[in-house]
Design a protein around this motif. Structure first.
Motif, short mmCIF file in Angstrom:
data_model
loop_
_atom_site.label_atom_id
_atom_site.label_comp_id
_atom_site.label_asym_id
_atom_site.label_seq_id
_atom_site.Cartn_x
_atom_site.Cartn_y
_atom_site.Cartn_z
N ARG A 1 0.83 -1.21 0.00
CA ARG A 1 0.00 0.00 0.00
C ARG A 1 0.86 1.26 0.00
NH1 ARG A 1 -2.96 -0.59 5.44
NH2 ARG A 1 -0.80 -1.01 5.98
N CYS A 2 2.09 1.13 0.51
CA CYS A 2 2.99 2.28 0.62
C CYS A 2 3.55 2.65 -0.75
CB CYS A 2 4.13 1.96 1.59
SG CYS A 2 5.40 3.23 1.63
N ARG A 3 3.50 3.93 -1.11
CA ARG A 3 3.94 4.36 -2.43
C ARG A 3 5.24 5.17 -2.36
NH1 ARG A 3 -1.24 6.57 -5.58
NH2 ARG A 3 0.14 6.30 -7.37
N CYS A 4 6.07 4.81 -1.35
CA CYS A 4 7.35 5.52 -1.17
C CYS A 4 8.18 5.53 -2.46
CB CYS A 4 8.18 4.86 -0.07
SG CYS A 4 7.86 5.52 1.58
N GLY A 5 8.18 4.40 -3.17
CA GLY A 5 8.99 4.34 -4.39
C GLY A 5 8.60 5.41 -5.39
N GLU A 6 7.29 5.62 -5.53
CA GLU A 6 6.82 6.64 -6.48
C GLU A 6 7.09 8.05 -5.96
OE1 GLU A 6 2.74 5.27 -8.22
OE2 GLU A 6 3.17 4.17 -6.37
N VAL A 7 7.00 8.21 -4.62
CA VAL A 7 7.32 9.51 -4.02
C VAL A 7 8.80 9.81 -4.24
CG1 VAL A 7 7.55 10.74 -1.82
CG2 VAL A 7 5.48 9.42 -2.30
N LEU A 8 9.65 8.82 -4.01
CA LEU A 8 11.09 9.04 -4.12
C LEU A 8 11.54 9.30 -5.56
CD1 LEU A 8 12.21 6.25 -1.64
CD2 LEU A 8 12.62 8.70 -1.35
N GLU B 1 -0.98 12.04 -2.66
CA GLU B 1 -1.59 11.12 -3.61
C GLU B 1 -1.55 9.67 -3.13
OE1 GLU B 1 -0.53 11.92 -7.86
OE2 GLU B 1 0.42 13.70 -7.01
N CYS B 2 -0.78 9.39 -2.10
CA CYS B 2 -0.79 8.05 -1.49
C CYS B 2 -2.05 7.95 -0.62
CB CYS B 2 0.47 7.84 -0.64
SG CYS B 2 0.37 6.35 0.38
N GLY B 3 -2.78 6.88 -0.78
CA GLY B 3 -4.05 6.72 -0.07
C GLY B 3 -3.89 6.64 1.45
N LEU B 4 -2.69 6.37 1.92
CA LEU B 4 -2.49 6.23 3.36
C LEU B 4 -2.06 7.53 4.03
CD1 LEU B 4 -0.59 2.81 3.60
CD2 LEU B 4 -3.01 3.26 3.26
N PHE B 5 -1.71 8.52 3.20
CA PHE B 5 -1.13 9.76 3.73
C PHE B 5 -2.06 10.43 4.74
CE2 PHE B 5 -0.54 14.40 3.54
CZ PHE B 5 0.79 14.49 3.86
N ALA B 6 -1.51 10.69 5.92
CA ALA B 6 -2.19 11.45 6.98
C ALA B 6 -3.42 10.76 7.55
CB ALA B 6 -2.56 12.86 6.49
N VAL C 1 -3.86 6.60 7.59
CA VAL C 1 -3.21 5.42 8.18
C VAL C 1 -1.75 5.72 8.50
CG1 VAL C 1 -2.57 3.02 7.74
CG2 VAL C 1 -4.78 3.90 6.94
N CYS C 2 -1.10 6.50 7.65
CA CYS C 2 0.35 6.76 7.79
C CYS C 2 0.58 8.19 8.30
CB CYS C 2 1.02 6.57 6.43
SG CYS C 2 2.80 6.80 6.48
N THR C 3 1.13 8.28 9.49
CA THR C 3 1.46 9.57 10.10
C THR C 3 2.85 9.47 10.73
OG1 THR C 3 0.59 8.91 12.26
CG2 THR C 3 -0.98 9.93 10.72
N PRO D 1 4.18 5.58 11.31
CA PRO D 1 4.59 5.56 9.89
C PRO D 1 4.45 4.17 9.27
CG PRO D 1 6.51 5.58 11.32
CD PRO D 1 5.33 5.69 12.22
N VAL D 2 3.99 4.16 8.03
CA VAL D 2 3.93 2.91 7.28
C VAL D 2 5.17 2.78 6.39
CG1 VAL D 2 2.63 1.59 5.56
CG2 VAL D 2 1.41 2.89 7.30
N GLY D 3 5.64 3.91 5.89
CA GLY D 3 6.81 3.90 5.01
C GLY D 3 7.91 4.81 5.54
N ALA D 4 9.11 4.58 5.00
CA ALA D 4 10.28 5.33 5.47
C ALA D 4 10.16 6.83 5.20
CB ALA D 4 11.53 4.78 4.79
N CYS D 5 9.44 7.20 4.13
CA CYS D 5 9.35 8.64 3.79
C CYS D 5 8.58 9.43 4.85
CB CYS D 5 8.67 8.82 2.44
SG CYS D 5 9.57 8.11 1.09
N MET D 6 7.84 8.74 5.71
CA MET D 6 7.12 9.41 6.78
C MET D 6 7.93 9.39 8.08
SD MET D 6 4.38 11.15 7.34
CE MET D 6 2.86 10.85 6.43
N SER E 1 10.03 13.11 2.31
CA SER E 1 9.04 13.95 1.62
C SER E 1 7.68 13.88 2.30
CB SER E 1 8.87 13.49 0.17
OG SER E 1 10.06 13.65 -0.51
N CYS E 2 7.26 12.67 2.68
CA CYS E 2 5.93 12.54 3.29
C CYS E 2 5.88 13.27 4.63
CB CYS E 2 5.57 11.06 3.44
SG CYS E 2 5.47 10.19 1.86
N ALA E 3 6.98 13.16 5.40
CA ALA E 3 7.04 13.86 6.68
C ALA E 3 6.99 15.37 6.46
CB ALA E 3 8.30 13.47 7.44
#
Ligand code: SF4
Length: 369
Positions: free
Chosen positions: A320-327, A335-340, A342-344, A348-353, A359-361
């Motif tokens: 579900r994590c779209r870190c690869g596309e963010v990076l 645009e990631c469905g988990l942003f803010a 499920v993922c905070t 955090p669900v992915g490293a970018c948070m 970037s997500c953080a």
């Protein structure tokens, strides 16, 4: 375009106004030719500064600024985290910078392993690993050697110290990354069109501004090395837009107070002595040829992967994590469905948070609303 906000108590609007005017003028010339441009800031520190000072809001409508893979923690692959957790569970003292603690591996994080009783020490400097190795000669100590060109020299100097002091209990789990091969991989991505790179400051202080010359010449893409202050970043963006508007892509060093064309030759010599280019796995991106650094054969005694027979390859990711596309700059974090949701930063669900340079953080902290 908006106004530059108050920054640390000072209103920089007056200082930024000429740069904003020039950015608008170059963007207008591009717009007159029907051109929209996509610029990428490569460095995680730039990402944070851009978010903190609201610099995206200052850009004209036809200029998009996307974030790249410049956060060292974010690009560290799951397999590496899994290997570090396995070492910690084997009674090895794992020493790491704090950002790595909460990065998810295939099943859990170093923080979770620590809670379960594993010994994971947070360090502000690689020296901490040396201190522990000296103080506890009966314990094996592994330093998590991740990061870009910036962090390599101080980490790798641990080997010289361990050799000098005949410490047989200190080794490195190495996953250093190199910026220029990552930029080449992004350029080759058919789903991503980048018109210019805002090149990192600290990394460039080591590798030198000339390291980007092949990208400019091979791909005719403008590159500007820029510092971290808001005005530095605006200056860099102005340079990129000016070169695009004039159709004269080139290389500029707008951070010459720190970055030299040849970089830091002493640090580069140290890197050359101990390390060699290797293929490297980037989280969510995959393996990029010659985009990492591994220990040379003569220093393999300090290689934790060999010493403990663990593998840093493989690992499962949360699909579900779209870190690869963010990076890769393909999507923005919201645009990631988990942003803010499920993922905070707290969960955090992915490293970018997780990382302070992710970037997500940055979007969560500064641009969520
Ligand atoms: S919001 Fe979370 S899950 Fe989505 S891409 Fe970012 S880190 Fe991954």
């Amino acid at each position: 375009m908006g106004d530059l906000q108050y920054i640390d108590g000072f209103r920089l609007g007056a200082a930024a106004a000429p740069l904003q005017g020039q950015i608008a003028a170059h963007a207008a010339r591009l717009a007159a030719g029907g051109r929209r441009v996509r610029l990428m800031e490569v460095c995680g520190s730039h990402t944070m500064a851009i978010g903190r000072f609201g610099l995206r809001d200052l850009l004209p409508e036809n200029v998009e600024l996307v974030s790249g893979p410049g956060c060292p923690v974010c690009v560290t692959d799951n397999g590496y985290i899994d290997a570090a957790i396995e070492l910690a569970r084997r009674e090895v003292v794992v020493v790491t910078f704090g950002d790595m603690l909460r990065v998810p591996g295939s099943a859990g994080s170093l923080a979770a392993a620590r809670t379960a009783g594993a010994r994971v020490e947070v360090a502000y400097s690689p020296e901490r690993a040396l201190e522990i190795a000296r103080r506890e000669p009966e314990r094996q100590v592994v330093f998590l050697a991740i990061g870009f060109e910036t962090t390599v020299a101080p980490v790798i100097s641990l080997i010289a110290a361990a050799e000098r002091e005949e410490l047989g209990n200190l080794s490195l789990l190495v996953a250093f990354k190199l910026v220029p091969p990552a930029l080449e991989a992004l350029i080759a991505d058919p789903e991503l069109q980048i018109d210019g790179f805002l090149c990192p400051a600290h990394v460039s202080a080591i590798i030198g501004s000339e390291a980007y010359r092949p990208i400019v010449e091979r791909h005719r893409l403008p590159c500007v090395v820029a510092g971290f202050e808001p005005l530095d970043i605006l200056l860099g963006l102005r340079g990129l837009l000016e070169m695009l508007a004039e159709q004269r892509p080139g290389l500029r060093n707008d951070y010459s107070r720190v970055v030299r064309p040849e970089g830091n030759t002493r640090a580069r010599a140290l890197i050359e002595r101990y390390l060699q280019p290797v293929d490297a796995a980037w989280r969510g991106i995959g393996t990029i040829p010659a985009s990492g650094l591994g220990l040379r054969a003569e220093w393999s005694a300090f290689d934790a992967e060999r010493r403990f027979d663990v593998s840093t390859h493989g690992g499962r990711v949360d699909r579900r994590c779209r870190c690869g596309e963010v990076l890769r700059g393909r999507i923005r974090p919201p645009e990631c469905g988990l942003f803010a949701s499920v993922c905070t930063p707290e969960q955090p669900v992915g490293a970018c948070m997780v990382s302070s340079e992710g970037s997500c953080a940055a979007w969560y902290r500064y641009a969520r609303h």
